[in-house]
Design an enzyme around this catalytic site. Structure first.
Site, short mmCIF file in Angstrom:
data_model
loop_
_atom_site.label_atom_id
_atom_site.label_comp_id
_atom_site.label_asym_id
_atom_site.label_seq_id
_atom_site.Cartn_x
_atom_site.Cartn_y
_atom_site.Cartn_z
N ASP A 143 9.07 33.65 48.34
CA ASP A 143 8.84 34.11 48.54
C ASP A 143 6.70 33.45 47.48
O ASP A 143 6.46 32.87 47.22
CB ASP A 143 8.22 35.27 47.27
CG ASP A 143 7.32 36.73 47.60
OD1 ASP A 143 6.39 36.14 48.43
OD2 ASP A 143 7.19 37.86 46.87
N SER A 203 3.03 43.86 45.46
CA SER A 203 2.46 42.46 46.06
C SER A 203 0.85 42.93 45.47
O SER A 203 0.86 42.87 43.96
CB SER A 203 2.21 42.63 47.38
OG SER A 203 1.25 41.83 47.88
#
Length: 594
Positions: free
Chosen positions: A418, A366
């Site tokens: 995602d 991330s």
């Protein structure tokens, strides 16, 4: 329940009812105060049931009042009519331009202050310094620019997302061309390369997940984690020179040891220091892969969120890249912080003194994946053989020239739909336009959209076929905006539009296109239900193109596909499947047949 989102006519009397109801809250507030005083008076002699009933009523009244105040604070738009303004027709063009410019400046300043106050309120629990104030202003301007031209409330956005998801599912169920990937029929060389990278990614994802410390370990081991950490974390406590930042009870370090399986002596440096633009990381020796691993933590605090949202672009100039590259400002500053620690504090020199033959590998998930990517770009000159594995990095990270440059040493791993991997300002603008258009075109009441949408998300079934104003229109008319669609966009005066057009002619695009770093491995579910509760998921992986992530996909798994445990599970599944295939091929191989 009357009209549609873009047709508030049948609800035109509702504001008067709401304001009347709001006035009634004043006597209700006084009555609640009297009730609280009466309940606190011990001298009143009444039956037990009466007292309990009154206490329950008073508590319920205060709960309703508090939630009403919170709702008004959240929903109320203090800008109100300032979003639109019109000038008298008889004003000359120069004067009109001057007045409109001043009005535009005032509107923008007011909107920025409103967003800045909201952000400060949300971040009231953290210590605020000059860096925070600069970040608040930058993020406030970002939100002001994004929401300034729409007239949507949160429930409108929720309805739009529901409609987009169902429309998307209907398109996915239709026959279509193969998804755009780098190679539809990959060669054996690319397949072997993919298998090797998947095996490496599954190994290094452990380090990226371990950087989250005890929250990740407790999340993945909810029943046994605390007992194990309490029993083991008091042993082998590192000295103060090995670790920086707060690690109360040694839980973070103990969790890292558990997740990675390394020994204490394998760690060169561990930092849990966390501020805006300064994120935790650790440096360790990986003897299995003969690598010095720099693992950067992802988003886990308010400071990290502020770093994520500092999404302005800044230049990053490299000698190897012919043109200047743009990068995400907040993530670049976080990478600069780690770069200074690694180089100026001699951390990497210490690591290579211990293991000079090892290679350098930088990993992160991330926010950590984006920071690791930019850090790898900065260290590339000094360490030409370095590798970087970015797991679920933010989509709006690098300009095209830098993204192409990083394909030689960075591998990005994306799972499913995602959301974060598709987050960029151009993609968010595209999502906003899609929401406005599909909400404006649907002629069903909002409550029906929300109720049926919730049923669809939880229990599945066929997507609803809501009638829209697009039904029956010819192809030429589809390119023209609808009146309903225009009603959801803030109406602006001709002078405002002229000023905006003139400013755009002489300036670059407001949101330049930024892309994912390096070569991209896209992991998708092969044989599973679309619902969240599905089990026995089978994954497939392929090399993909950054254009595949140029649009935000709406799905119940758009958040869960980003979670580090899901990424690790997918990589482990693919790695184990590849290992079993190799063992099967070895058993089936017959030398006498050659």
């Amino acid at each position: 329940m009357q009209g549609t989102i873009s047709n508030p006519g049948p609800r035109k009397s509702l504001p008067k009812i709401l304001y009347t109801r709001l006035l009634l809250y004043f006597p209700e507030f006084i009555w609640a105060v009297v009730g609280a005083v009466w309940v606190s008076d011990n001298s009143v002699q009444c039956e037990k049931t009466v007292i309990n009933g009154v206490i329950g009523t008073v508590i319920a009244s205060w709960i309703i009042i508090v939630f009403t105040i919170i709702g008004v604070v959240i929903v109320f738009d203090p800008l109100g009519g300032k979003k639109t303004f019109y000038l008298p027709d008889g004003v000359s063009r120069n004067l009109e331009s001057s007045q409109s410019g001043q009005l535009l400046y005032n509107v923008k300043s007011s909107a920025t202050r409103v967003w800045e106050k909201r952000i400060r309120l949300l971040c009231c629990c953290i210590v605020q310094d000059d860096d925070h104030r600069v970040a608040f202003t930058s993020i406030a301007e970002l939100f002001r620019n994004y929401f300034s031209d729409t007239d949507l409330v949160p429930s409108d956005i929720a309805a739009g997302l529901i409609l987009l998801h169902q429309e998307q599912d209907k398109m996915e169920n239709c026959p279509k061309e193969p998804e755009e990937v780098l190679c539809h029929s990959p060669s054996s060389l690319m397949t072997n390369d993919l298998d090797v990278e998947l095996e490496n990614a599954a190994h290094y994802m452990l380090f990226a997940a371990a950087a989250y410390g005890w929250p990740y370990y407790v999340y993945t081991n909810p029943y046994t984690a605390l007992c194990k950490l309490n029993g083991d974390c008091c042993r082998n406590r590192p000295t103060d020179s090995d670790i920086t930042g707060s690690d109360r009870h040694n839980f973070h370090f103990g969790s890292i040891l558990k997740i990675t399986g390394l020994q204490y002596r394998d760690f060169i440096h561990i930092s849990f220091h966390n501020k805006i633009y300064e994120i935790p990381f650790f440096v360790a020796l990986d003897h299995k892969k003969e690598a010095i691993v720099v693992a950067v933590r992802g988003t886990l605090s308010f400071e990290d969120i502020l770093t994520d949202l500092s999404a302005d672009c800044e230049d990053l100039t490299l000698e190897e890249v012919l043109e200047n590259g743009f990068v995400h400002k907040g993530i670049t500053q976080a990478a600069n912080y780690i770069y200074r620690k690694l180089i100026n504090d001699g951390i990497l020199n210490q690591a290579f003194t211990i293991a000079p033959e090892y290679k350098l590998v930088i990993v992160g998930h991330s926010l950590g994946g984006g920071t690791a990517s930019i850090l790898a770009i900065m260290l590339r000159n000094s360490f030409p053989t370095l590798r970087c594995y970015a797991f679920s990095p933010p989509g709006g990270l690098l300009s095209k020239s830098l993204a192409d440059y990083t394909k030689h040493f960075i591998v990005s791993v994306i799972v499913g739909k995602d959301l974060v991997a598709r987050l960029s300002m151009p993609n968010m603008e595209d999502l906003k336009r899609r929401i406005v258009r599909i909400v404006a075109n649907c002629n069903r009441p909002k409550y029906q959209i929300l109720l049926r949408g919730c049923w669809y998300e939880v229990f599945g079934g066929d997507p609803d076929d809501f009638p829209t104003e697009l039904d029956g229109r010819n192809q030429d008319a589809l390119t023209q905006p609808l009146l309903a669609e225009e009603s959801l966009m803030v109406q602006r005066s001709p002078s405002y539009n002229a000023l905006e057009e003139e400013s755009h002619l002489n300036s670059p695009p407001q949101y330049p296109h930024l892309y994912l770093p390096g070569k991209i491995i896209h992991i998708v579910e092969e044989c599973s239900s679309r619902r969240l509760c599905s089990s026995d998921i089978k994954y497939t992986a392929r090399w993909s193109n950054e254009t595949v992530f140029s649009s935000i996909l709406i799905s119940p798994k758009m958040i869960t596909d980003h979670m580090p445990d899901v990424v690790l599970k997918a990589l482990n599944s693919l790695s184990q499947e590849h290992g079993s295939c190799l063992s099967c091929q070895t058993r089936e191989y017959n030398p006498s047949a050659v």
